[in-house]
Write a protein that holds these residues in place. Structure first.
Motif, mmCIF file in Angstrom:
data_model
loop_
_atom_site.group_PDB
_atom_site.id
_atom_site.type_symbol
_atom_site.label_atom_id
_atom_site.label_comp_id
_atom_site.label_asym_id
_atom_site.label_seq_id
_atom_site.Cartn_x
_atom_site.Cartn_y
_atom_site.Cartn_z
ATOM 1 N N GLY A 247 -5.186 58.439 102.844
ATOM 2 C CA GLY A 247 -5.675 57.628 103.580
ATOM 3 C C GLY A 247 -6.371 56.376 102.859
ATOM 4 O O GLY A 247 -6.725 55.269 103.875
ATOM 5 N N LEU A 248 -6.240 56.166 101.466
ATOM 6 C CA LEU A 248 -6.877 55.015 100.808
ATOM 7 C C LEU A 248 -5.686 54.022 100.660
ATOM 8 O O LEU A 248 -4.690 54.511 99.805
ATOM 9 C CB LEU A 248 -7.567 55.485 99.575
ATOM 10 C CG LEU A 248 -9.021 55.944 100.057
ATOM 11 C CD1 LEU A 248 -9.447 56.653 98.478
ATOM 12 C CD2 LEU A 248 -10.052 55.039 100.441
ATOM 13 N N LEU A 275 -4.546 52.205 113.119
ATOM 14 C CA LEU A 275 -4.734 53.595 112.474
ATOM 15 C C LEU A 275 -5.169 53.414 110.997
ATOM 16 O O LEU A 275 -5.751 54.382 110.498
ATOM 17 C CB LEU A 275 -3.328 54.293 112.671
ATOM 18 C CG LEU A 275 -2.843 54.529 113.840
ATOM 19 C CD1 LEU A 275 -1.243 55.104 113.957
ATOM 20 C CD2 LEU A 275 -3.707 55.472 114.864
ATOM 21 N N ASN A 276 -4.645 52.377 110.245
ATOM 22 C CA ASN A 276 -4.600 52.383 108.787
ATOM 23 C C ASN A 276 -5.151 51.105 108.105
ATOM 24 O O ASN A 276 -4.822 50.575 106.940
ATOM 25 C CB ASN A 276 -3.327 52.502 108.188
ATOM 26 C CG ASN A 276 -2.664 54.109 108.487
ATOM 27 O OD1 ASN A 276 -3.345 55.049 108.307
ATOM 28 N ND2 ASN A 276 -1.508 54.249 109.086
ATOM 29 N N TRP A 433 -13.522 56.558 98.663
ATOM 30 C CA TRP A 433 -13.676 55.391 97.886
ATOM 31 C C TRP A 433 -12.628 55.726 96.595
ATOM 32 O O TRP A 433 -12.418 56.553 96.027
ATOM 33 C CB TRP A 433 -15.072 55.285 97.369
ATOM 34 C CG TRP A 433 -14.959 54.127 96.145
ATOM 35 C CD1 TRP A 433 -15.328 52.917 96.470
ATOM 36 C CD2 TRP A 433 -15.118 54.240 94.821
ATOM 37 N NE1 TRP A 433 -15.091 52.182 95.249
ATOM 38 C CE2 TRP A 433 -14.971 53.061 94.266
ATOM 39 C CE3 TRP A 433 -14.478 55.532 94.072
ATOM 40 C CZ2 TRP A 433 -14.812 52.658 92.750
ATOM 41 C CZ3 TRP A 433 -14.510 55.328 92.757
ATOM 42 C CH2 TRP A 433 -14.572 54.028 91.872
ATOM 43 N N GLY A 434 -11.935 54.599 96.232
ATOM 44 C CA GLY A 434 -10.917 54.771 95.229
ATOM 45 C C GLY A 434 -10.791 53.387 94.692
ATOM 46 O O GLY A 434 -11.205 52.503 95.050
ATOM 47 N N TYR A 498 -11.465 46.830 101.429
ATOM 48 C CA TYR A 498 -10.359 46.729 100.385
ATOM 49 C C TYR A 498 -10.511 45.579 99.793
ATOM 50 O O TYR A 498 -10.488 44.039 100.163
ATOM 51 C CB TYR A 498 -8.889 46.489 101.407
ATOM 52 C CG TYR A 498 -7.696 46.410 100.300
ATOM 53 C CD1 TYR A 498 -7.034 47.593 99.670
ATOM 54 C CD2 TYR A 498 -7.193 44.996 100.153
ATOM 55 C CE1 TYR A 498 -6.008 47.517 98.924
ATOM 56 C CE2 TYR A 498 -6.131 45.120 99.280
ATOM 57 C CZ TYR A 498 -5.437 46.167 98.501
ATOM 58 O OH TYR A 498 -4.512 46.150 97.722
ATOM 59 N N GLU A 499 -10.508 45.286 98.251
ATOM 60 C CA GLU A 499 -10.486 44.309 97.577
ATOM 61 C C GLU A 499 -9.565 44.186 96.465
ATOM 62 O O GLU A 499 -9.376 45.487 95.878
ATOM 63 C CB GLU A 499 -12.050 44.149 96.810
ATOM 64 C CG GLU A 499 -13.256 44.137 97.817
ATOM 65 C CD GLU A 499 -14.620 44.149 97.164
ATOM 66 O OE1 GLU A 499 -14.757 44.193 95.997
ATOM 67 O OE2 GLU A 499 -15.435 44.172 97.654
ATOM 68 N N TYR A 500 -9.018 43.131 96.224
ATOM 69 C CA TYR A 500 -7.847 43.196 95.262
ATOM 70 C C TYR A 500 -8.152 41.626 94.537
ATOM 71 O O TYR A 500 -8.005 40.632 95.035
ATOM 72 C CB TYR A 500 -6.470 43.177 96.141
ATOM 73 C CG TYR A 500 -5.385 42.976 95.227
ATOM 74 C CD1 TYR A 500 -4.835 44.103 94.515
ATOM 75 C CD2 TYR A 500 -4.664 41.787 95.066
ATOM 76 C CE1 TYR A 500 -3.610 43.902 93.813
ATOM 77 C CE2 TYR A 500 -3.447 41.673 94.460
ATOM 78 C CZ TYR A 500 -3.033 42.813 93.779
ATOM 79 O OH TYR A 500 -1.768 42.476 92.799
ATOM 80 N N VAL A 501 -7.901 42.049 93.226
ATOM 81 C CA VAL A 501 -7.807 40.880 92.304
ATOM 82 C C VAL A 501 -6.876 40.633 91.424
ATOM 83 O O VAL A 501 -6.564 41.949 90.570
ATOM 84 C CB VAL A 501 -9.150 40.732 91.437
ATOM 85 C CG1 VAL A 501 -9.164 39.605 90.453
ATOM 86 C CG2 VAL A 501 -10.286 40.531 92.279
ATOM 87 N N PHE A 502 -6.077 39.673 91.224
ATOM 88 C CA PHE A 502 -4.742 39.799 90.391
ATOM 89 C C PHE A 502 -4.931 38.658 89.290
ATOM 90 O O PHE A 502 -5.160 37.258 89.623
ATOM 91 C CB PHE A 502 -3.517 39.575 91.395
ATOM 92 C CG PHE A 502 -2.146 39.444 90.517
ATOM 93 C CD1 PHE A 502 -1.406 40.796 90.345
ATOM 94 C CD2 PHE A 502 -1.576 38.194 90.537
ATOM 95 C CE1 PHE A 502 -0.235 40.681 89.910
ATOM 96 C CE2 PHE A 502 -0.223 38.219 89.875
ATOM 97 C CZ PHE A 502 0.492 39.415 89.533
#
Length: 825
Positions: A247-248, A275-276, A433-434, A498-502
């Motif tokens: 679910g993460l 849902l997600n 948490w992941g 959700y956090e994303y760094v590229f």
């Protein structure tokens, strides 16, 4: 800087062949030793419990006395039955030991003897445990006994225990439906299939696409030497970074994931914003259920061999500790190395995943720590046909049309923590948490651009790239069950972030001339990477509420839900760090689902659900690289029917999904927003064991993918590119009566033609059909050196060795042979 293997293709090939011979000798000698005492035996090992699920045939039980809830879980794993009961009834009670061969109903009666509970047998393969007062009460007039029950011996609000296997053992009786939690197939107003670890092992899957290729709604890239594992669901791309882990979102390895870490691989078709969270493809979502330690100690080793000498092994160990087996440890390790089925391509994979869990009366905790390393040499480039050039016949699938020295070097590290606490018997708080770190170095061709009907091509450039990303994902909420008069409620409220760094760096070399059928050999260019720079970041957050209301013992269920969500995307100049663009969007995504059961084994359903997807960031292969499109919303309408025939289930659904269109303008080599894509389709699915010893899995999808609202109406009514109108995926297994223990397998995969772009005149890749065959033999446990069953598996994919375009960019994989032997200790 990260070290990169720069060995030439020839040296690596020689080393791989030598290593392959050594590993093959080890595999053969290990297998022969393990089976030496088995060929002189009489009857073979009994069929596995999954075959005997939901029948009156005897099962060989070995369940020691233990806490009742643990004993029931052991019974479920041995039989595949569905057991419904209240956790309060089982609390503090101890089971009776059940040892020996007997029908499941008898074993269950013995298991609860002396606990004060009674067994009420339901439909095929289901039962309920009730107190003495409840047991003596007569069922109300008109009540029905449902074959599919959502509770399997755990708190019904929990998602930390996977749903049990269905008859045949290839799929589960249900799965996690996002924030709605675990639900059975027959109690879900959506189309979902959950593939089991048994199927993964029996089919010797090497990637998630290998597993979900059993689903007719999923189109996969059929070659393990490509840059990434790409998926298309219901005609829409489903990037691998959107695969969920318990679910993460964003926690699993980015390019590809070894499926040995999965207890279940769940495919939910259609948008799933409510849902997600905001992540999840417009066409569908894939969720991986982590493995957990079983009730009984597990120690398993599976050496394996692949075509041309790709060898290795898989270690799977699990054990529970404590007076009530409340602590669990599960470890999965994989190592494979050697030449792949495509000549001059080498594939090395390493995986280590440790799963820890604790289960108390009210508190449940788990932690998963993983590391994956992937090294590919001889990366297959994408093939693009220049405007005006017809689609040519597929080249020899055994050859790599690119350069042998291209490579990809990936390393992924990930961790996921989860917890649940029962505030009361019917109210559970949960949190997860992941974090995931990805580091990839890639040197390959941008694309192979075919410029002439002779196959003459231009390798557009040589790229050396380094990508690093960091992802954090979390969710928390409360699930509650309560009643208001005759209406039962399953209520959930939750938040997610959700956090994303590229970060990236790239260097390029000039293009060179080659040929699709006779690739040019050029030396590896010596490139130096500039410093890494931040190029993209995204932040996502949401709040969701859902309530499933039911009456008449769940014969009528109405699900209402909504998620309010925010997406912010930012791009940066990688060299200077300056912000170049920023997009944001807030949206309320509602969802409605209705499920009606006119008969105890029939579910009619319909749903309306939206998807909110982060806008595409144009990749390095296009002239408008770095452009970030704003987030866009999709809408789905779906209706369907599900029928559980006892040991096999059939489903049929009709759907329509609309989404803003993003296409490639090949004349300018740019990605552009253009109109809308409307996919209407029908899905037919079947799974289970309709005849004792014969299992079926698969189905068909019919799709009408149409472009609408295009600029100036120029392409209105045209079929969308990369969207086949028909897909068939149908597999079968047969436990042969003439050789007890021998199972023969077969599968057919068919995809109709699909257009490659929107240029006129339209060009398309031809329809293709692939046949897979296999066999496995289970040796009598009483006659093996380990006193446990030994299973030998042989699978041959593309058995006819057909050369074809698997999708609009890639040649499909050649004939590929997989051989493995599983030993339990």
């Amino acid at each position: 800087m990260k070290q990169v293997n720069r060995n030439g293709g020839g040296g690596a090939r020689a080393e791989g062949m030598t290593r392959g011979r050594r590993l093959l000798s080890l595999l053969l000698s290990t297998t022969i030793f393990g089976l030496a005492g088995s060929f002189s035996v009489g009857p073979a090992y009994a069929q596995p419990a999954s075959r005997q699920a939901a029948t009156s045939q005897p099962v060989n039980f070995s369940i020691p006395a233990q806490p009742l809830s643990s004993a029931i879980n052991a019974f479920i794993r041995a039989t595949g039955w569905q057991i419904s009961y209240s956790s309060q009834l089982a609390r503090g009670k101890t089971s009776v030991a059940v040892v020996g061969a007997m029908p499941p109903s008898t074993a269950l009666q013995r298991l609860v003897a002396g606990t004060g509970l009674s067994v009420r047998i339901g439909g095929s393969g289901s039962a309920a445990l009730v107190g003495s007062t409840d047991a003596s009460a007569a069922a109300p007039a008109g009540a029905i006994s449902l074959d599919t029950i959502d509770v399997q011996g755990e708190n019904p609000n929990s998602t930390m225990t996977p749903m049990p296997a269905y008859a045949g053992g290839q799929v589960a009786t249900g799965g996690q439906v996002g924030m709605l939690g675990n639900r059975s197939v027959m109690n879900t107003p959506f189309n979902q299939t959950s593939y089991t670890a048994k199927l993964i092992q029996d089919q010797q899957a090497r990637s998630i696409p290998d597993v979900v290729s059993n689903n007719p709604s999923v189109q996969t890239y059929a070659r393990n030497s490509t840059r990434i594992d790409s998926l298309v669901i219901r005609g829409f791309p489903a990037p691998t970074e959107q695969v969920m882990y318990g679910g993460l979102a964003g926690i699993l390895p980015t390019d590809t994931t070894n499926p040995e870490l999965a207890e279940r691989i769940e495919v939910l078709t259609g948008p799933s914003a409510m849902l997600n969270n905001v992540l999840g493809s417009i066409g569908g979502t894939i969720n991986i259920v982590p493995k957990r330690a079983p009730e009984e100690r597990l120690a398993r080793f599976t050496p394996s061999y692949g075509s041309r000498g790709n060898l290795g092994g898989h270690v799977d160990y699990g054990q529970r500790f404590g007076t009530e087996k409340q602590f669990g440890v599960r470890f999965n390790g994989v190592y494979r190395d050697g030449e792949s089925a495509v000549k001059d391509t080498f594939d090395q994979r390493k995986l280590a995943v440790l799963g820890l869990d604790y289960r108390g009366d009210r508190l449940r905790l788990s932690a998963d720590l993983g590391w994956q390393k992937l090294y590919l040499q001889g990366v297959t480039p994408n093939v693009i046909f220049n405007p005006g050039v017809p689609v040519l016949p597929a080249p020899d699938a055994n050859r790599n049309p690119g350069a042998a020295w291209t490579f990809k070097d990936n390393e992924d590290k990930f961790v996921a923590l989860r917890g649940e606490y029962d505030l009361t018997e019917n109210v559970t708080a949960y949190a997860a948490w992941g974090r995931h770190e990805w580091d990839r170095t890639l040197q390959d061709a941008c694309d192979l651009l075919v410029t002439d009907p002779s196959g003459a091509a231009l390798v557009q450039c040589i790229n050396l790239q380094r990508f690093i990303s960091n992802t954090q994902s979390a969710n928390a909420g409360i699930r509650a069950r309560f009643e208001t008069g005759p209406v039962a409620h399953e209520f959930t409220i939750g938040v997610a972030t959700y956090e994303y760094v590229f970060r990236s760096a790239q260097a390029g070399a000039p293009s060179y001339v080659s040929n699709l059928y006779a690739p040019t050999s050029v030396p590896r260019p010596n490139l130096t990477l500039p410093p890494l720079g931040k190029s993209y970041a995204s932040e996502l957050s949401s709040l969701a509420v859902a309530d499933t209301m039911s009456v008449l013992d769940k014969r009528i269920q109405l699900m209402l839900g909504a998620r309010y969500q925010n997406i912010k995307e930012t791009t940066f100049n990688g060299a200077t760090g300056a912000q170049t663009s920023s997009n944001g969007k807030s949206a309320l995504s509602p969802s409605v689902g209705l499920l009606v059961k006119p008969l105890e084994n029939v579910s009619l359903y319909g749903n309306f659900i939206q998807g909110l997807e982060a806008g595409e960031v144009v990749g390095a292969n296009f002239s408008n690289v770095g452009t970030a499109f704003p987030p866009y919303t999709s809408i789905q309408y779906e209706t369907g029917i599900k029928v559980d025939w006892g040991k096999w289930t059939t489903t049929a659904s009709l759907f329509q999904i609309t989404k803003p269109g993003v296409i490639t303008d090949f004349s300018t080599n740019t990605r552009v927003l253009n109109g809308e894509q409307r996919n209407r389709g029908a899905e037919l699915n079947i799974f289970g064991e309709p005849i004792e010893g014969i299992r079926v899995l698969g189905g068909a999808m019919f799709l009408d993918p149409i472009l609408t609202k295009t600029q100036g109406g120029l392409t209105d009514g045209w079929m969308a590119p990369a969207s086949p109108r028909f897909q068939l995926r149908l597999g079968g297994e047969w436990d042969t009566p003439f050789a007890s223990g021998l199972t023969l397998t077969g599968r057919v995969l068919h995809t109709s033609e699909q257009y490659i772009d929107t240029d006129a005149p339209r060009r398309s890749i031809p329809a293709w059909t692939r046949f897979d065959v296999g066999a496995r033999y289970t040796f009598d446990a009483s006659k093996t050196p380990t006193s446990k069953p030994i299973v030998v598996r042989l699978n041959i994919e593309n058995v006819l060795g057909t050369n074809y375009w698997g999708n609009i960019y890639q040649v499909a994989a050649p004939r590929t042979v997989w051989l493995s032997t599983t030993f339990d200790f």
